[in-house]
Design a protein around this motif. Sequence first.
Motif, PDB file in Angstrom:
ATOM      1  N   ARG A   1       0.840  -1.199   0.000  1.00 25.30           N
ATOM      2  CA  ARG A   1       0.000   0.000   0.000  1.00 25.30           C
ATOM      3  C   ARG A   1       0.870   1.241   0.000  1.00 25.30           C
ATOM      4  O   ARG A   1       2.053   1.193   0.321  1.00 25.30           O
ATOM      5  CB  ARG A   1      -0.930  -0.008   1.222  1.00 25.30           C
ATOM      6  CG  ARG A   1      -1.994  -1.092   1.172  1.00 25.30           C
ATOM      7  CD  ARG A   1      -2.779  -1.164   2.471  1.00 25.30           C
ATOM      8  NE  ARG A   1      -1.987  -1.748   3.551  1.00 25.30           N
ATOM      9  CZ  ARG A   1      -2.413  -1.830   4.818  1.00 25.30           C
ATOM     10  NH1 ARG A   1      -3.602  -1.356   5.145  1.00 25.30           N
ATOM     11  NH2 ARG A   1      -1.651  -2.383   5.738  1.00 25.30           N
ATOM     12  N   GLY A   2       0.250   2.379  -0.321  1.00 22.55           N
ATOM     13  CA  GLY A   2       0.962   3.648  -0.353  1.00 22.55           C
ATOM     14  C   GLY A   2       1.122   4.174  -1.761  1.00 22.55           C
ATOM     15  O   GLY A   2       1.030   3.430  -2.749  1.00 22.55           O
TER      16      GLY A   2
ATOM     17  N   PHE B   1       4.579  -1.252   2.332  1.00 23.38           N
ATOM     18  CA  PHE B   1       4.173   0.144   2.177  1.00 23.38           C
ATOM     19  C   PHE B   1       5.306   0.929   1.547  1.00 23.38           C
ATOM     20  O   PHE B   1       6.492   0.646   1.779  1.00 23.38           O
ATOM     21  CB  PHE B   1       3.837   0.760   3.543  1.00 23.38           C
ATOM     22  CG  PHE B   1       3.437   2.210   3.480  1.00 23.38           C
ATOM     23  CD1 PHE B   1       2.123   2.575   3.234  1.00 23.38           C
ATOM     24  CD2 PHE B   1       4.381   3.205   3.655  1.00 23.38           C
ATOM     25  CE1 PHE B   1       1.757   3.910   3.159  1.00 23.38           C
ATOM     26  CE2 PHE B   1       4.026   4.546   3.584  1.00 23.38           C
ATOM     27  CZ  PHE B   1       2.703   4.897   3.337  1.00 23.38           C
TER      28      PHE B   1
ATOM     29  N   ASP C   1      -5.342   3.863   2.654  1.00 25.85           N
ATOM     30  CA  ASP C   1      -4.156   3.006   2.618  1.00 25.85           C
ATOM     31  C   ASP C   1      -3.803   2.420   3.977  1.00 25.85           C
ATOM     32  O   ASP C   1      -2.811   1.692   4.106  1.00 25.85           O
ATOM     33  CB  ASP C   1      -2.952   3.792   2.093  1.00 25.85           C
ATOM     34  CG  ASP C   1      -2.974   3.923   0.583  1.00 25.85           C
ATOM     35  OD1 ASP C   1      -3.592   3.061  -0.065  1.00 25.85           O
ATOM     36  OD2 ASP C   1      -2.379   4.881   0.068  1.00 25.85           O
TER      37      ASP C   1
END
Length: 701
Positions: free
Chosen positions: A291-292, A337, A426
């Motif tokens: 995520r990110g 991330f 996120d």
Amino acid sequence: MPSRHAVPGAAIPAHRPAREAAEAALVEHYPALVRLAYLVLPPALGRHRRVLAAHALVQNSLAETAGRPKDGTPRAGASLPGQRSGERPAHAWLRATVVRAALRPPRRFPPPFPFPLPLVLGLRLFPRAGGTDELALDRALAEAAPATRAALALRTLEGLPADAAARLLASAGVTDPAAALRAAERIGAASGTDVETLLHSAEFDPCTVHTRPTDLLRRRRHTRLAALAGALLLVTTGVAVTAGVRAGTEAEPAGSRAVPDRTADPAALVRTPADRWADTSRVDLTAWPARGAGTRDTALLRRALEAWARGAGDGVRLTAAPDTPVSPPAEPPRLLFAGPVDGAAVVLLHDGRRLARYAEPRDGRGPVALDLARADDSDVTTGAAVALTRTAGRARYLLAPWIAEAAVRDLGAPGTAARPLDVTPDGVTGPVPYGVLSDPGRAPGACAGATALQLRSSTRIVEDHAFLLADLGELVPAHLTWTPPPGADVPARAPREATGARGLAAWARSACSLAPLHGAGIRSVNRWEYAEQPLPERAGRALWVCSRVETWEGSGRASVSFEAPGGPAPRPVADLRDTAACGRFGQHVLAGAYWTAPSGTRYLLAAGSRRLTGVTAGGAVTATARGPFLAARAAAEGPARLTGRLPGGSALPGFDVLPGPTAPQRFAAHQGSADRRGPTGHEGSTGRRGPAALLGPAALP
């Protein structure tokens, strides 16, 4: 230990069976033999190599019969254990051969394996994942000695009697078979569920495996490079020899180490599908998706990977939690991330055992930071949040994809409602004040603003499961649990989440005890209120508490405190390091302290866990009491020795009582060994699944 399939038998002559008999026995018992080898082999091999090694060992066992007479003429030699009823000698011989080979040192199984087959290219193999009980048993086996794993497999899977298993282990080179059998008994008793059922599950079946690709994105490149490498082989041989001679006489500078190609390639990073967490039996960091906003920023990801590969120096400030290796990852890590957070570009990686957090200032000023921490024992709670940044007394966390609700709670104000926490799509939280628990520079005695995260798991994995995490200044916050006092005529109570009114009130009294744990590699802390003692002169009831601290590297510590009604903060009376006390393998405890009644009379008080049948004091105060409590007038204060009695007449050494308001005691090794002389069973453990089963610790007496 299960042995219902076995009958005692005499030893048989040790002879190699005929090839036809051995082949028939191997085909008939192949799955059982491979499972036996898989259990004995070192878990450090990894599941893929362990699966291949188990199959190779069993298939190679036929080599022992090569060149032997087809009639299987007996040869003189050592004896092997007798078989089960109706068992053929060929099967017994194959079993002993497999155990002997699997007990060889791990160096016998480097890649490539010493046996040419089976050979797997382009795929990784691993058994199907089991549940929490299977995972707990797998961790216990990983920590056990090879001989212990072999003893457990022989007794449980093969059904051998103890004497037969001991003889087989001795013939395989085990120096102390009796000790291995005892250790296997302890693991079996501690499993909380029928160990035979667990060992027959898919978790330990190397014949039914999942497959995953290895490096799909780089295979074409490797294929093209293979031809070029072959053409240059003769030319580079001379250069390599010259370089090798120089390398043997001149040390290579530490900063000049070449970065491993694969592990520094962003294209090789492992990326978990977004919804994997809702469709897996292992809800931990391996289920986190990437995520990110920076997950496709190849330059940022490459800088993070190269910093991990190089380590400290060259503009990288490296910190590592206790007992965390700082070596580069052996395989491409998992991306969790990547993106901007509070003025820094942050990358979070996981290599299966460790978390790595890379942070570089977005304005280019100052060095980059690389933080490493153990995370190989994460679960639905300890793998639920990771600290992304800390600035000016506030922190932001990345929450697991299975977290449905997040809030912040003041541990010192249990009656105050938790404050809802903003979370981005996120999974990044808003700023959270982490208070004194993560502030090593706090004023002595200050304990205000001890905050904790209160998280709730999604109903897609477990129903109505909320829990507390306390930030102790590390990448992963510590999981807080609570075990209430023993009730009359009720089963032993297991650790539970501390989100209810009583659990929050209990942790309000212990919040200050968390601050000294800052940066110590803490995984979880359980507050066990093991006794509630009626005080003399009708002065109320006092609580005796043992706080059990578990670390990521496996060791534990325990501290005992005395809490009088209406008194000041809890009084610490004992502090133990590297101990099993107050945990699943140290379920009995006895401690004491001097206490002054409202009338001014001085007493020696002592309290033990509920299974104690008597307490005796010696030294400055001499007294005896039935049951788990003792209260005796003390004419003068002085060191006192405590001894408890357990059912069956065995003795439990207690913690010595020292006079005055002294600091917590630190005890010698004899106390720690006494802690381990607890019951082999787990009273109150039902083996059920759900939130309580996810916690891990067994019920405490």
